[in-house]
Design a protein around this motif. Structure first.
Motif, PDB file in Angstrom:
ATOM      1  N   GLU A 203       0.827  -1.204   0.000  1.00 31.97           N
ATOM      2  CA  GLU A 203       0.000   0.000   0.000  1.00 31.97           C
ATOM      3  C   GLU A 203       0.865   1.258   0.000  1.00 31.97           C
ATOM      4  OE1 GLU A 203      -2.049  -3.486   1.346  1.00 31.97           O
ATOM      5  OE2 GLU A 203      -0.257  -2.504   2.173  1.00 31.97           O
ATOM      6  N   ALA A 207       1.457   4.209  -3.060  1.00 30.32           N
ATOM      7  CA  ALA A 207       1.371   5.652  -2.834  1.00 30.32           C
ATOM      8  C   ALA A 207       2.636   6.356  -3.313  1.00 30.32           C
ATOM      9  CB  ALA A 207       1.134   5.925  -1.346  1.00 30.32           C
ATOM     10  N   GLN A 211       3.209   9.072  -6.864  1.00 26.48           N
ATOM     11  CA  GLN A 211       3.903  10.363  -6.928  1.00 26.48           C
ATOM     12  C   GLN A 211       5.055  10.336  -7.918  1.00 26.48           C
ATOM     13  OE1 GLN A 211       5.132  11.485  -2.930  1.00 26.48           O
ATOM     14  NE2 GLN A 211       3.534  13.033  -2.876  1.00 26.48           N
TER      15      GLN A 211
END
Length: 402
Positions: A203, A207, A211
Motif C-alpha cells: 500500500e 502511494a 507520486q
C-alpha cells in the motif's frame, strides 16, 4: 494450394495443446532481447539471439506458457495448425490491458493497449505465411476487445523481423529500453553506513509510485500497479535514504521493486571461450577454498540460470544516484538467498537518469531491444504514439511480460 499447406488458426486448448506448444517453443529458442522467431516469408528462417563477440545469451520460458499474459483479464494464446493431421506449427500470445499514455496532458491518461509476444513458427514450416496468419488473427482478437494500439518487441540486429513487422504489418519502431544485468557474486555487497534501506508495504509502495510515476509523464504504467506491487512474485519494494541528510539540501531518496522471474524464465550463455569458462570455474573453486579472501566469484552462468528483475527504479535529490546504487546492492544481496538466481537486471530506458546509476556487467547487458507500435484504428489519425516522447517522459517496463 496443397493440403499440407492449408493453415488454420484457433485459440489454444491448454489441456490438449500444452505439450505440443512446449515442444515448439523449445525448438524455437530465441535470444534475450526480442521476442520473435518466425522465419516467415521475408525472414531468414533462423531463430535470433543476442550475440557479443561469439557469446550468445539465450532465453527459455519455463512453467506456465501463459505466465507473461495471464495477469491481464483479457489474454489469449493462438496456435496454427497445418494439414489433415492438425499438428501445431505456430503459436502467438496476446493480452489487452490499460496502460498510461504519457506524453503530457492527454484526453485519456490511460488507454487500452495490446501486447503481442511469443511468436514462434516451427523451423520446418517457415516461409509458408504461418507467422502472418498468427499476427493478423491476434490483432483481430485484440481489436475486438477495444485495443487502440498493439505493441511487439524484436531486436535491432534482427533486420528480417523488423522488416516483417514494419513492412507487412505496419508497425513503427518506437522505444529502445536497455537490459542492464549483473551477475550475483559469491559474497554480499556492502551498503554504505550513511545509507538506510527499508521495505515498504504494497500500500505504501503504491502511494510512492503514484507520486514518482504520474501517468501523464509515464508510458505503459499499468492501471493495475497496486496488484503488481502486491503480487506474490514481487519480493518487495525498497526505499533508500540518507541516515544523516544535509538539511540545507533537497532530500534524497531512491526506490525500486524486485520481481522473481526464476520460476518462469531461464537464461543460459553459449559460445563462451574455453579460457573464460575455465577461469570462472577456477575462481569459484578458489573462493570456496578460501572464502575469507572474498574473491568476486560468480555462479556457473554456462548452465541454465534464473534472474531477478528490478522495476520502478526512481531516484531524487543530489544523493539519488548513490542511493540507487546502494539499493541495487541490497537487491543483489536479496538475490544471493535464492540459489536459482544468478543475475540481477533492470529493463530501463537509456534516457532515464536512473539508468546511469544502475550497476551492470557488459556481458549481461543489451541495448538491441526495439519496441514497435501500431495504431489498430487507422481512421484515428490524430492518435499518433510514434512521435519521440517529450523531455522527462518515463518508460515503465512491466516485469510480468519480460
Amino acid at each position: 494450394m496443397e493440403e499440407w499447406k492449408v493453415v488454420s488458426v484457433r485459440e489454444a486448448d491448454m489441456e490438449k495443446d500444452l505439450s505440443a506448444v512446449e515442444e515448439l517453443e523449445r525448438r524455437c529458442q530465441v535470444g534475450l532481447c526480442g521476442d520473435t522467431a518466425t522465419g516467415d516469408d521475408d525472414d531468414d528462417g533462423v531463430a535470433k539471439k543476442k550475440k557479443k563477440k561469439g557469446m550468445s545469451l539465450y532465453a527459455e520460458q519455463i512453467g506456465d506458457p501463459l505466465a507473461r499474459v495471464r495477469h491481464s483479464p483479457e489474454h489469449v494464446m493462438l496456435v496454427a495448425e497445418i494439414g489433415e493431421e492438425k499438428g501445431i506449427v505456430g503459436v502467438i500470445k496476446a493480452c489487452v490491458k490499460m496502460v498510461s499514455r504519457g506524453g503530457g496532458k492527454q484526453p485519456k491518461p490511460y488507454v487500452k493497449v495490446a501486447n503481442l509476444l511469443g511468436l514462434r513458427v516451427s523451423p520446418s514450416h517457415r516461409r509458408l505465411g504461418i507467422g502472418t496468419a498468427l499476427v493478423l488473427r491476434a490483432e483481430e482478437w485484440c481489436r475486438a476487445r477495444g485495443a487502440a494500439h498493439a505493441t511487439m518487441a524484436t531486436t535491432a540486429s534482427n533486420a528480417a523481423s523488423l522488416a516483417l513487422f514494419t513492412g507487412r504489418f505496419g508497425y513503427a519502431p518506437f522505444r529502445r529500453p536497455e537490459f542492464l544485468g549483473r551477475p550475483v557474486h559469491g559474497h554480499g555487497l556492502q551498503v554504505p553506513r550513511g545509507h538506510r534501506v527499508f521495505q515498504l508495504t504494497p500500500e505504501m509502495a503504491a502511494a510512492v509510485y503514484a507520486q514518482q510515476l504520474p501517468p501523464q509523464d509515464t508510458e505503459f504504467l499499468p492501471a493495475d500497479m497496486p496488484a503488481l506491487l502486491a503480487h506474490k512474485l514481487t519480493l518487495g519494494t525498497f526505499v533508500a535514504i540518507e541516515s544523516n541528510p544535509d538539511q540545507s539540501l533537497r532530500p534524497s531518496f531512491a526506490v525500486l521493486s524486485i520481481w522473481d522471474s526464476t520460476r518462469s524464465l531461464r537464461l543460459r550463455v553459449l559460445g563462451a571461450p574455453a579460457l573464460l569458462r575455465a577461469s570462472l570455474a577456477a575462481l569459484r573453486a578458489l573462493d570456496r577454498a578460501a572464502p575469507w579472501l572474498r574473491l568476486p566469484s560468480i555462479p556457473d552462468i554456462f548452465r541454465p540460470f534464473g534472474t531477478y528483475l528490478l522495476y520502478g527504479l526512481r531516484m531524487s535529490g543530489p544523493e539519488g544516484p548513490a542511493l540507487l546504487r546502494s539499493i541495487c546492492h541490497h537487491a543483489h544481496n536479496v538475490a544471493r538467498k535464492n540459489p536459482a538466481c544468478a543475475v540481477v537486471a533492470a529493463d530501463i530506458s537509456p534516457d532515464d537518469p536512473a539508468a546511469a546509476a544502475v550497476p551492470r556487467w557488459r556481458r549481461f547487458s543489451c541495448d538491441e531491444d526495439v519496441w514497435c507500435i501500431k495504431n489498430l484504428n487507422p481512421s484515428d489519425n490524430a492518435d499518433d504514439w510514434t512521435a519521440p516522447p517529450p523531455p522527462g517522459n518515463l518508460l515503465f517496463v512491466d516485469p510480468r511480460e519480460f
